[in-house]
Design a protein around this motif. Structure first.
Motif, short mmCIF file in Angstrom:
data_model
loop_
_atom_site.label_atom_id
_atom_site.label_comp_id
_atom_site.label_asym_id
_atom_site.label_seq_id
_atom_site.Cartn_x
_atom_site.Cartn_y
_atom_site.Cartn_z
N THR A 41 14.79 29.50 -32.15
CA THR A 41 15.07 30.93 -32.16
C THR A 41 16.50 31.26 -32.55
OG1 THR A 41 15.03 32.90 -30.72
CG2 THR A 41 15.57 30.81 -29.67
N ASP A 42 16.69 32.53 -32.97
CA ASP A 42 18.01 33.05 -33.34
C ASP A 42 18.22 34.42 -32.68
OD1 ASP A 42 16.06 34.34 -34.85
OD2 ASP A 42 17.34 34.56 -36.63
N PRO A 43 18.16 34.51 -31.36
CA PRO A 43 18.07 35.81 -30.68
C PRO A 43 19.19 36.76 -31.05
CG PRO A 43 17.98 33.97 -29.12
CD PRO A 43 18.32 33.40 -30.43
N GLY A 44 18.89 38.03 -31.43
CA GLY A 44 17.68 38.81 -31.63
C GLY A 44 16.98 39.40 -30.43
N GLN A 45 16.91 40.82 -30.48
CA GLN A 45 16.23 41.50 -29.38
C GLN A 45 14.75 41.14 -29.32
OE1 GLN A 45 18.23 43.08 -31.59
NE2 GLN A 45 19.81 44.20 -30.45
N ASP A 46 14.06 41.08 -30.47
CA ASP A 46 12.64 40.75 -30.42
C ASP A 46 12.42 39.29 -30.08
OD1 ASP A 46 13.74 40.35 -33.02
OD2 ASP A 46 11.74 40.22 -33.90
N ASP A 47 13.37 38.41 -30.47
CA ASP A 47 13.32 37.02 -30.00
C ASP A 47 13.38 36.99 -28.47
OD1 ASP A 47 14.45 35.16 -32.66
OD2 ASP A 47 14.96 37.28 -32.60
N ALA A 48 14.26 37.82 -27.91
CA ALA A 48 14.43 37.83 -26.46
C ALA A 48 13.13 38.20 -25.76
CB ALA A 48 15.54 38.80 -26.08
N VAL A 49 12.44 39.19 -26.29
CA VAL A 49 11.16 39.59 -25.68
C VAL A 49 10.14 38.47 -25.81
CG1 VAL A 49 9.31 41.31 -25.69
CG2 VAL A 49 11.66 42.02 -26.13
N ALA A 50 10.15 37.77 -26.94
CA ALA A 50 9.24 36.63 -27.12
C ALA A 50 9.52 35.55 -26.09
CB ALA A 50 9.38 36.07 -28.53
N ILE A 51 10.79 35.24 -25.87
CA ILE A 51 11.15 34.21 -24.89
C ILE A 51 10.72 34.63 -23.48
CG2 ILE A 51 13.09 33.02 -23.80
CD1 ILE A 51 14.50 33.20 -26.58
N GLY A 74 20.96 32.55 -37.66
CA GLY A 74 20.04 33.45 -38.36
C GLY A 74 20.46 34.89 -38.19
N ASN A 75 19.88 35.58 -37.22
CA ASN A 75 20.24 36.98 -37.01
C ASN A 75 21.75 37.15 -36.83
OD1 ASN A 75 17.65 38.20 -37.12
ND2 ASN A 75 17.21 37.52 -35.05
N GLU A 132 23.41 41.46 -38.56
CA GLU A 132 24.06 42.31 -37.56
C GLU A 132 23.72 43.79 -37.78
OE1 GLU A 132 26.69 38.64 -37.80
OE2 GLU A 132 25.58 39.91 -39.21
N HIS A 133 23.39 44.16 -39.01
CA HIS A 133 23.04 45.55 -39.29
C HIS A 133 21.76 45.97 -38.57
CE1 HIS A 133 20.73 43.20 -42.19
NE2 HIS A 133 19.97 44.24 -42.42
N VAL A 134 20.96 44.99 -38.17
CA VAL A 134 19.74 45.26 -37.42
C VAL A 134 19.96 45.04 -35.92
CG1 VAL A 134 17.31 44.64 -37.08
CG2 VAL A 134 18.32 44.59 -39.39
#
Length: 312
Positions: free
Chosen positions: A9-19, A38-39, A79-81
């Motif tokens: 993973t490369d958290p990331g808000q949606d990565d965080a929810v996945a975890i 990544g992110n 970072e723009h996201v």
């Protein structure tokens, strides 16, 4: 039976929810979390991964830092996201759990060698650099992988970082090419499916009202994450891309797709990073992936809400 997984993973808000979804699900045993650039760059993704694990109260889950740059290219970040930290939206304390000394690639290799063949699933929700590097360094582990369930790519929806490419694949297309050609069974959650996983204001408010710390954190991340999609796409919510991988492992009946051939473009002047998905099977190339096209949005968010409510 409990499924053993490694989340890359490369958290990331949606990565965080996945975890969080994975850590809240008794159907899954998270053997470890491996961070990749990544992110945001690696020094942030590994810290973010540890923050998420600590937020969930799971000090038993090891976090390993992996590759800092793609195999052949300069790192592109988002970072723009996701904001300057990758987890903008709520300020979490510095994690107290330590970063493991073993490199993520070595952790993947050792874990696959130590467990019975076909018992460990890899869940990459960022660029595929760690996975491809492990396969290149230790090809004996490739047949030991049960499957790879990844978030990446697109077909009908096309790109979100270029007109042709989805971000995770675009960041390291050479890594993606190696993974898609590896022969490991693949389940691909592309933008076509994940753009159907749109948050709603009611769901976010329900998360904020939960009497735990994880629910309000998810609401805060989503509030931040939504602003990008509202401005770019005019959507009312934000797509929670990465949790779709974990949800597929738990409730595959929520998803629809088909077995097709998917190739990765690495040389195109305008199409580098494109997932060339033979949805209509017009080539004679053999299928190498279950490519998900649709999902049950209500079922997905009911699952997310149910599991996040069970966390601290």
């Amino acid at each position: 039976m409990t499924q053993k997984i490694i989340i890359d993973t490369d958290p990331g808000q949606d990565d965080a929810v996945a975890i969080l979804l994975a850590l809240a699900s008794p159907e899954l045993e998270v053997l470890g979390i491996t961070a990749v650039a990544g992110n945001v760059p690696l020094p942030l993704t590994e810290v973010n991964a540890r923050k998420i694990v600590e937020l969930a109260g799971r000090h038993d889950v090891p976090v390993h830092a992996g590759c800092e740059v793609p195999i052949k290219r300069k790192l592109v970040t988002a970072e723009h996201v996701h904001g300057k930290t990758g987890l903008d939206g709520i300020e979490l304390p510095a994690p107290s759990i330590p970063l493991q000394s073993l490199h993520a690639v070595d952790f993947i290799i050792e874990t696959l060698r130590q467990h019975p063949e076909g018992s460990v699933t890899l869940v990459p929700i960022g660029p595929l650099t760690n996975i491809a590097t492990a396969f290149e360094r230790a090809p004996d582990i490739i047949p030991r992988v049960k499957r790879i369930v990844l978030m990446g790519g697109a077909y009908f929806e096309v790109g979100n970082i270029t007109p042709a490419a989805e971000f995770n694949i675009y960041v390291d297309p050479e890594a993606a090419q190696a993974v898609f050609a590896s022969g490991v069974p693949l389940v691909v959650l592309p933008l076509d499916a994940t753009h159907e996983a749109l948050t709603s204001r009611d769901w976010v408010d329900a998360m904020r009202a939960l009497p735990n710390r994880c629910g309000p954190a998810v609401a805060s991340w989503t509030d931040f994450f939504e602003r990008f999609d509202r401005e770019k796409y005019g959507s009312e919510g934000a797509p929670l891309h990465d949790p779709c991988t974990i949800a597929w492992l738990i409730r595959p009946e929520l998803f629809e797709g088909r077995e097709i051939n998917v190739e990765i473009e690495t040389q195109g002047e305008f199409t580098t990073g494109m997932t060339v998905a033979d949805w209509w099977r017009v080539s004679d190339r053999p299928a190498n992936a279950l490519f998900i096209r649709h999902l049950d949005r209500d079922g997905l968010f009911a699952l997310l809400g149910e599991r996040i409510a069970q966390l601290p």
